[in-house]
Design an enzyme around this catalytic site. Structure first.
Site, PDB file in Angstrom:
ATOM      1  N   HIS A 187      -0.548  16.123  16.495  1.00  8.28           N
ATOM      2  CA  HIS A 187      -1.416  15.250  17.285  1.00  8.28           C
ATOM      3  C   HIS A 187      -2.858  15.737  17.202  1.00  8.28           C
ATOM      4  O   HIS A 187      -3.156  16.792  16.664  1.00  8.28           O
ATOM      5  CB  HIS A 187      -0.948  15.141  18.751  1.00  8.28           C
ATOM      6  CG  HIS A 187      -1.199  16.344  19.607  1.00  8.28           C
ATOM      7  ND1 HIS A 187      -1.066  16.328  20.970  1.00  8.28           N
ATOM      8  CD2 HIS A 187      -1.560  17.607  19.303  1.00  8.28           C
ATOM      9  CE1 HIS A 187      -1.345  17.511  21.470  1.00  8.28           C
ATOM     10  NE2 HIS A 187      -1.638  18.307  20.490  1.00  8.28           N
ATOM     11  N   CYS A 240      -6.874  21.613  20.240  1.00  8.22           N
ATOM     12  CA  CYS A 240      -6.109  20.361  20.243  1.00  8.22           C
ATOM     13  C   CYS A 240      -6.960  19.180  19.793  1.00  8.22           C
ATOM     14  O   CYS A 240      -6.445  18.101  19.520  1.00  8.22           O
ATOM     15  CB  CYS A 240      -5.469  20.099  21.605  1.00  8.22           C
ATOM     16  SG  CYS A 240      -3.859  20.914  21.771  1.00  8.22           S
ATOM     17  N   HIS A 297      -3.019  19.052  14.165  1.00 12.94           N
ATOM     18  CA  HIS A 297      -2.269  20.307  14.265  1.00 12.94           C
ATOM     19  C   HIS A 297      -0.952  19.938  14.897  1.00 12.94           C
ATOM     20  O   HIS A 297      -0.779  18.832  15.419  1.00 12.94           O
ATOM     21  CB  HIS A 297      -3.019  21.337  15.129  1.00 12.94           C
ATOM     22  CG  HIS A 297      -3.099  20.896  16.547  1.00 12.94           C
ATOM     23  ND1 HIS A 297      -4.013  19.978  16.977  1.00 12.94           N
ATOM     24  CD2 HIS A 297      -2.331  21.189  17.632  1.00 12.94           C
ATOM     25  CE1 HIS A 297      -3.825  19.727  18.257  1.00 12.94           C
ATOM     26  NE2 HIS A 297      -2.807  20.447  18.686  1.00 12.94           N
ATOM     27  N   HIS A 321       2.828  21.004  17.180  1.00 16.97           N
ATOM     28  CA  HIS A 321       3.498  21.829  18.193  1.00 16.97           C
ATOM     29  C   HIS A 321       5.004  21.716  17.988  1.00 16.97           C
ATOM     30  O   HIS A 321       5.496  20.671  17.545  1.00 16.97           O
ATOM     31  CB  HIS A 321       3.192  21.344  19.608  1.00 16.97           C
ATOM     32  CG  HIS A 321       1.759  21.499  20.012  1.00 16.97           C
ATOM     33  ND1 HIS A 321       1.240  22.690  20.458  1.00 16.97           N
ATOM     34  CD2 HIS A 321       0.734  20.608  20.034  1.00 16.97           C
ATOM     35  CE1 HIS A 321      -0.042  22.520  20.753  1.00 16.97           C
ATOM     36  NE2 HIS A 321      -0.380  21.273  20.494  1.00 16.97           N
ATOM     37  N   ASP A 358      10.040  13.003  15.860  1.00 21.41           N
ATOM     38  CA  ASP A 358      10.225  14.261  15.132  1.00 21.41           C
ATOM     39  C   ASP A 358       9.584  14.191  13.742  1.00 21.41           C
ATOM     40  O   ASP A 358       9.798  13.220  13.000  1.00 21.41           O
ATOM     41  CB  ASP A 358      11.726  14.556  15.005  1.00 21.41           C
ATOM     42  CG  ASP A 358      11.981  15.957  14.487  1.00 21.41           C
ATOM     43  OD1 ASP A 358      11.151  16.860  14.722  1.00 21.41           O
ATOM     44  OD2 ASP A 358      13.027  16.158  13.837  1.00 21.41           O
ATOM     45  N   HIS A 359       8.794  15.201  13.404  1.00 24.04           N
ATOM     46  CA  HIS A 359       8.049  15.263  12.136  1.00 24.04           C
ATOM     47  C   HIS A 359       7.060  14.100  11.995  1.00 24.04           C
ATOM     48  O   HIS A 359       6.754  13.666  10.876  1.00 24.04           O
ATOM     49  CB  HIS A 359       8.994  15.311  10.927  1.00 24.04           C
ATOM     50  CG  HIS A 359       9.711  16.621  10.777  1.00 24.04           C
ATOM     51  ND1 HIS A 359      10.699  17.034  11.648  1.00 24.04           N
ATOM     52  CD2 HIS A 359       9.579  17.619   9.883  1.00 24.04           C
ATOM     53  CE1 HIS A 359      11.137  18.217  11.279  1.00 24.04           C
ATOM     54  NE2 HIS A 359      10.467  18.608  10.213  1.00 24.04           N
ATOM     55  N   GLU A 408       5.020  21.981  25.639  1.00 26.16           N
ATOM     56  CA  GLU A 408       4.204  21.903  24.431  1.00 26.16           C
ATOM     57  C   GLU A 408       4.102  23.281  23.781  1.00 26.16           C
ATOM     58  O   GLU A 408       4.006  23.400  22.557  1.00 26.16           O
ATOM     59  CB  GLU A 408       2.815  21.360  24.752  1.00 26.16           C
ATOM     60  CG  GLU A 408       1.999  21.067  23.513  1.00 26.16           C
ATOM     61  CD  GLU A 408       0.646  20.461  23.850  1.00 26.16           C
ATOM     62  OE1 GLU A 408       0.511  19.235  23.757  1.00 26.16           O
ATOM     63  OE2 GLU A 408      -0.268  21.228  24.209  1.00 26.16           O
TER      64      GLU A 408
HETATM   65 NI    NI Z   1      -2.172  20.334  20.689  1.00 31.13          NI
END
Ligand code: NI
Length: 138
Positions: A14, A33, A39, A41, A79-80, A126
């Site tokens: 995100h 972020c 990037h 998580h 996911d992914h 997160e």
């Molecule tokens: Ni983040």
């Protein structure tokens, strides 16, 4: 009333970025972020349901079925994936953990209500140290 929790994991990318602000202000508020090139998580999701014990099974809910429901409605969609670009139900939503967990609640509430129990809480980690929990209160 009994409370039963299923844990699922996924990873996603995100960028937490307010388009009304310039890059400097976004970096000030959101730090890494707001990195322009995304990037990721490793997220851990906890879904808690509440209900009474079924006399025949001894369960509030069959956890295999709860897992399948969470995977179908959430995990397979995120996911992914990139929250900002790939996930229809997160479109145009600033993907802070708070906003994501609120949308997950909205996605899960009705399918869980169709399984003879009620959604109690959705908790999303997160990082190991940061999580948000939502109980559906406005
Ligand atoms: Ni983040």
């Amino acid at each position: 009333m009994m409370y039963v929790t299923r844990r699922e994991t996924f990873n996603a990318a995100h960028k937490v970025y307010n388009p009304a602000w310039d890059d400097t202000k976004n970096m000030e508020v959101f730090g890494g972020c707001a990195n322009p090139n995304w990037h990721g998580h490793n997220y851990t999701l906890f879904v808690t349901v509440k209900g009474s014990i079924n006399k025949d099974t001894g369960f509030v809910i069959d956890l295999k079925k709860l897992s399948q429901l969470i995977r179908k409605h959430i995990i397979e969609k995120v996911d992914h994936k990139n929250f900002n670009l790939d996930v229809p139900f997160l479109k145009d939503i600033l993907p802070s953990t708070e906003n994501v967990v609120k949308v997950f609640w909205e996605v899960l509430e009705e399918p869980i209500a169709n399984m003879s129990c009620k959604l109690h809480s959705v908790k999303l980690h997160e990082t190991e140290n940061n999580y948000v929990e939502y109980f559906g209160e406005k």
